[in-house]
Design a protein around this motif. Structure first.
Motif, PDB file in Angstrom:
ATOM      1  N   ASN A  65       0.835  -1.200   0.000  1.00 34.63           N
ATOM      2  CA  ASN A  65       0.000   0.000   0.000  1.00 34.63           C
ATOM      3  C   ASN A  65       0.876   1.258   0.000  1.00 34.63           C
ATOM      4  O   ASN A  65       1.941   1.290   0.637  1.00 34.63           O
ATOM      5  N   TRP A  66       0.458   2.279  -0.740  1.00 33.53           N
ATOM      6  CA  TRP A  66       1.123   3.581  -0.715  1.00 33.53           C
ATOM      7  C   TRP A  66       0.047   4.666  -0.716  1.00 33.53           C
ATOM      8  O   TRP A  66      -1.133   4.412  -0.999  1.00 33.53           O
ATOM      9  N   ASN A  67       0.467   5.854  -0.385  1.00 28.35           N
ATOM     10  CA  ASN A  67      -0.477   6.961  -0.212  1.00 28.35           C
ATOM     11  C   ASN A  67      -0.624   7.783  -1.493  1.00 28.35           C
ATOM     12  O   ASN A  67       0.300   7.854  -2.323  1.00 28.35           O
ATOM     13  N   THR A  68      -1.773   8.386  -1.640  1.00 33.58           N
ATOM     14  CA  THR A  68      -2.043   9.200  -2.832  1.00 33.58           C
ATOM     15  C   THR A  68      -1.135  10.440  -2.874  1.00 33.58           C
ATOM     16  O   THR A  68      -0.644  10.911  -1.824  1.00 33.58           O
ATOM     17  N   VAL A  69      -0.930  10.921  -4.082  1.00 32.62           N
ATOM     18  CA  VAL A  69      -0.076  12.091  -4.308  1.00 32.62           C
ATOM     19  C   VAL A  69      -0.907  13.154  -5.039  1.00 32.62           C
ATOM     20  O   VAL A  69      -1.573  12.848  -6.033  1.00 32.62           O
ATOM     21  N   ALA A  70      -0.854  14.375  -4.524  1.00 30.74           N
ATOM     22  CA  ALA A  70      -1.571  15.482  -5.180  1.00 30.74           C
ATOM     23  C   ALA A  70      -1.093  15.635  -6.622  1.00 30.74           C
ATOM     24  O   ALA A  70       0.122  15.555  -6.897  1.00 30.74           O
ATOM     25  N   ASP A  71      -2.014  15.872  -7.545  1.00 33.83           N
ATOM     26  CA  ASP A  71      -1.746  16.088  -8.966  1.00 33.83           C
ATOM     27  C   ASP A  71      -1.365  14.822  -9.731  1.00 33.83           C
ATOM     28  O   ASP A  71      -1.162  14.870 -10.942  1.00 33.83           O
ATOM     29  N   ALA A  72      -1.246  13.655  -9.017  1.00 29.33           N
ATOM     30  CA  ALA A  72      -0.935  12.412  -9.739  1.00 29.33           C
ATOM     31  C   ALA A  72      -2.190  11.915 -10.448  1.00 29.33           C
ATOM     32  O   ALA A  72      -3.299  11.999  -9.919  1.00 29.33           O
ATOM     33  N   THR A  73      -2.006  11.416 -11.665  1.00 22.45           N
ATOM     34  CA  THR A  73      -3.131  10.813 -12.389  1.00 22.45           C
ATOM     35  C   THR A  73      -3.055   9.286 -12.381  1.00 22.45           C
ATOM     36  O   THR A  73      -3.972   8.621 -12.856  1.00 22.45           O
ATOM     37  N   GLY A  74      -1.976   8.717 -11.853  1.00 20.79           N
ATOM     38  CA  GLY A  74      -1.839   7.264 -11.771  1.00 20.79           C
ATOM     39  C   GLY A  74      -0.564   6.857 -11.085  1.00 20.79           C
ATOM     40  O   GLY A  74       0.256   7.718 -10.690  1.00 20.79           O
ATOM     41  N   TYR A  75      -0.385   5.535 -10.970  1.00 23.76           N
ATOM     42  CA  TYR A  75       0.773   4.991 -10.247  1.00 23.76           C
ATOM     43  C   TYR A  75       1.279   3.751 -10.978  1.00 23.76           C
ATOM     44  O   TYR A  75       0.527   3.037 -11.656  1.00 23.76           O
ATOM     45  N   LYS A  76       2.575   3.528 -10.835  1.00 24.30           N
ATOM     46  CA  LYS A  76       3.168   2.292 -11.327  1.00 24.30           C
ATOM     47  C   LYS A  76       3.881   1.582 -10.176  1.00 24.30           C
ATOM     48  O   LYS A  76       4.376   2.224  -9.242  1.00 24.30           O
ATOM     49  N   TRP A  77       3.945   0.242 -10.316  1.00 20.49           N
ATOM     50  CA  TRP A  77       4.550  -0.594  -9.244  1.00 20.49           C
ATOM     51  C   TRP A  77       5.439  -1.635  -9.882  1.00 20.49           C
ATOM     52  O   TRP A  77       5.133  -2.159 -10.967  1.00 20.49           O
ATOM     53  N   ASN A  78       6.540  -1.950  -9.203  1.00 17.18           N
ATOM     54  CA  ASN A  78       7.471  -2.952  -9.724  1.00 17.18           C
ATOM     55  C   ASN A  78       8.232  -3.595  -8.575  1.00 17.18           C
ATOM     56  O   ASN A  78       8.368  -3.003  -7.488  1.00 17.18           O
ATOM     57  N   THR A  79       8.732  -4.811  -8.834  1.00 20.24           N
ATOM     58  CA  THR A  79       9.550  -5.498  -7.818  1.00 20.24           C
ATOM     59  C   THR A  79      11.010  -5.062  -7.903  1.00 20.24           C
ATOM     60  O   THR A  79      11.806  -5.395  -7.024  1.00 20.24           O
ATOM     61  N   ILE A  80      11.347  -4.344  -8.992  1.00 17.23           N
ATOM     62  CA  ILE A  80      12.709  -3.799  -9.127  1.00 17.23           C
ATOM     63  C   ILE A  80      12.598  -2.315  -9.415  1.00 17.23           C
ATOM     64  O   ILE A  80      11.542  -1.817  -9.825  1.00 17.23           O
ATOM     65  N   ASN A  81      13.682  -1.627  -9.217  1.00 13.30           N
ATOM     66  CA  ASN A  81      13.692  -0.171  -9.389  1.00 13.30           C
ATOM     67  C   ASN A  81      13.865   0.168 -10.867  1.00 13.30           C
ATOM     68  O   ASN A  81      14.904   0.645 -11.319  1.00 13.30           O
ATOM     69  N   ASP A  82      12.796  -0.107 -11.647  1.00 11.41           N
ATOM     70  CA  ASP A  82      12.833   0.126 -13.091  1.00 11.41           C
ATOM     71  C   ASP A  82      11.447   0.601 -13.515  1.00 11.41           C
ATOM     72  O   ASP A  82      10.506  -0.195 -13.650  1.00 11.41           O
ATOM     73  N   TYR A  83      11.334   1.900 -13.760  1.00  6.49           N
ATOM     74  CA  TYR A  83      10.046   2.481 -14.124  1.00  6.49           C
ATOM     75  C   TYR A  83       9.556   1.953 -15.470  1.00  6.49           C
ATOM     76  O   TYR A  83       8.357   1.745 -15.671  1.00  6.49           O
ATOM     77  N   GLY A  84      10.483   1.686 -16.379  1.00  5.62           N
ATOM     78  CA  GLY A  84      10.089   1.295 -17.720  1.00  5.62           C
ATOM     79  C   GLY A  84       9.332  -0.024 -17.761  1.00  5.62           C
ATOM     80  O   GLY A  84       8.467  -0.223 -18.607  1.00  5.62           O
ATOM     81  N   SER A  85       9.651  -0.977 -16.879  1.00  5.53           N
ATOM     82  CA  SER A  85       8.986  -2.279 -16.886  1.00  5.53           C
ATOM     83  C   SER A  85       7.926  -2.399 -15.793  1.00  5.53           C
ATOM     84  O   SER A  85       7.387  -3.480 -15.559  1.00  5.53           O
ATOM     85  N   ALA A  86       7.647  -1.287 -15.117  1.00  4.33           N
ATOM     86  CA  ALA A  86       6.699  -1.331 -14.002  1.00  4.33           C
ATOM     87  C   ALA A  86       5.274  -1.567 -14.491  1.00  4.33           C
ATOM     88  O   ALA A  86       4.916  -1.239 -15.629  1.00  4.33           O
ATOM     89  N   SER A  87       4.443  -2.126 -13.633  1.00  8.56           N
ATOM     90  CA  SER A  87       3.025  -2.363 -13.927  1.00  8.56           C
ATOM     91  C   SER A  87       2.231  -1.100 -13.660  1.00  8.56           C
ATOM     92  O   SER A  87       2.364  -0.479 -12.588  1.00  8.56           O
ATOM     93  N   ASP A  88       1.379  -0.738 -14.624  1.00  7.91           N
ATOM     94  CA  ASP A  88       0.548   0.452 -14.464  1.00  7.91           C
ATOM     95  C   ASP A  88      -0.648   0.090 -13.591  1.00  7.91           C
ATOM     96  O   ASP A  88      -1.475  -0.753 -13.960  1.00  7.91           O
ATOM     97  N   MET A  89      -0.781   0.721 -12.434  1.00  6.38           N
ATOM     98  CA  MET A  89      -1.843   0.420 -11.487  1.00  6.38           C
ATOM     99  C   MET A  89      -3.041   1.343 -11.673  1.00  6.38           C
ATOM    100  O   MET A  89      -4.016   1.240 -10.919  1.00  6.38           O
TER     101      MET A  89
END
Length: 388
Positions: free
Chosen positions: A17-41
């Motif tokens: 679980n993570w907290n919402t961010v002002a002005d964010a329109t979405g979030y991505k999650w991954n098991t490694i520190n790689d935004y490019g392969s992260a899952s769009d939540m």
């Protein structure tokens, strides 16, 4: 960047679980520190990661994004639980005469199951993720107990106890049956199209002949001269209403109403019934008619010769039918017993009046079978007939 929320671990999964961010329109999650392969939540701020190992530390990463780009990641950390899984629950088992298919329900966090015939985890059969086990080579109509554990890398559960009775034995007339109510064994004989007990029924608790049998949820019987040993030899003696188990309000002095069209099980075991007057006629007709059927039904030998249970002369006795009629005598409606060694009387389920019912009897000085109507308060023998 999001901030970390409260994560929810179990032995094999973590709800991140993570907290919402002002002005964010979405979030991505991954098991490694790689935004490019992260899952769009999308706009979700939670993700359930499964298939983990118990008591193990895990790290994952979440990013916030909008049309202008993405944030730096927040690092999420949590350790899975070290608890073993819960015990399984029993499913619906499938019995056959010589096998049972055992079933149990899946358990969250379990990576496998073990099954055993004994409550001993060591040596139990590892079923992997299967939740069913077919056990063969069993005995029909027998109760069995088995045990199943759930397990994962952190240990095993307590066992669930599985209970099931294998289904009834297939029956062939001429074989024996065991009355499950008291475990007495009766042999059977095929006579024409009918399958009969070869012994008189002996079920119930003995009461003295001086009293009437009553509708008290206990099967009651008389034994000749109030001796249980005579029931062991000749079978029990029953009043008519006791025999039919007070069907349709029947008592010893009132007719049942209406007369049933189907079999009357009465005090016979399941699958067997009290013969009707017509069914008695069927067997005596098959044996050549009433004038000779008695001899073909009576057991052979005499008391005087030390070869049987009948008084001499036991006229006409050949027992060629295999019916093996013995002479228990009976119990009069006044409470006294009569003529052991001389007579064998069996009730039918057919009554003749509010106070009387039909029976069949044979006796020592004749080879015939006789039909008569007697008071329902007499105590006579019972033979059970197989349901068709």
């Amino acid at each position: 960047s999001p901030t970390t929320g409260t994560h929810l671990p179990s032995a094999t999964q973590i709800v991140w679980n993570w907290n919402t961010v002002a002005d964010a329109t979405g979030y991505k999650w991954n098991t490694i520190n790689d935004y490019g392969s992260a899952s769009d939540m999308g706009t979700a701020t939670t993700n359930n990661q499964t298939g983990l190992t118990c008591n193990t530390a895990y790290t994952s990463y979440a990013w916030a994004y909008n049309g202008c780009g993405n944030s730096i990641p927040v690092s999420l950390s949590k350790t899975t639980s070290s608890d073993p899984p819960a015990a399984p629950t029993a499913g619906t088992h499938v019995p056959l005469p010589t096998q049972i298919t055992w079933n149990w329900n899946t358990v969250p966090n379990a990576t496998g199951y073990k099954w055993s015939t004994a409550n001993i985890y060591a040596g139990a059969t590892d079923m992997g993720t299967t939740t069913t086990m077919t056990e063969t080579g069993l005995t029909c109509n027998t109760a069995y107990t088995r045990y199943v554990w759930a397990y994962c890398n952190c240990g095993s559960s307590t066992p669930v106890t599985l209970l099931q009775t294998s289904s009834a034995c297939s029956f062939t007339c001429g074989s024996s049956i065991t009355d499950s109510r008291d475990n007495k064994v009766y042999t059977t004989v095929q006579i024409g199209t009918q399958c009969w007990f070869k012994e008189n029924l002996n079920i119930g608790t003995m009461i003295n002949g001086s009293g009437n049998q009553t509708n008290n949820s206990t099967i009651e019987k008389y034994c000749y001269n109030d001796l249980e040993s005579n029931c062991n030899i000749y079978g029990g003696l029953y009043q008519w209403a006791e025999m039919v188990q007070y069907l349709n309000g029947a008592t010893n002095t009132s007719a049942w109403n209406p007369v049933p069209t189907g079999n009357v099980t009465g005090i016979c075991p399941t699958g067997w019934h009290i013969p009707t007057d017509a069914e008695w006629t069927t067997v005596t007709a098959f044996l050549g008619g009433t004038s000779v059927a008695g001899g073909k039904m009576k057991s052979t030998g005499t008391i005087q010769a030390g070869t049987g249970l009948w008084n001499t002369p036991n006229t006409g006795a050949t027992n060629e039918s295999g019916f093996t009629a013995v002479p228990p005598g009976g119990r009069y409606d006044n409470g006294s017993f009569f003529y052991v060694g001389n007579y064998g009387n069996w009730w039918s389920s057919s009554d003749d009046s509010p106070n009387s019912a039909w029976d069949r009897y044979v006796y020592y000085y004749n080879g015939s079978v006789f039909s008569s109507s007697y008071s329902k308060t007499n105590g006579f023998s019972v033979r059970c007939l197989r349901d068709l």
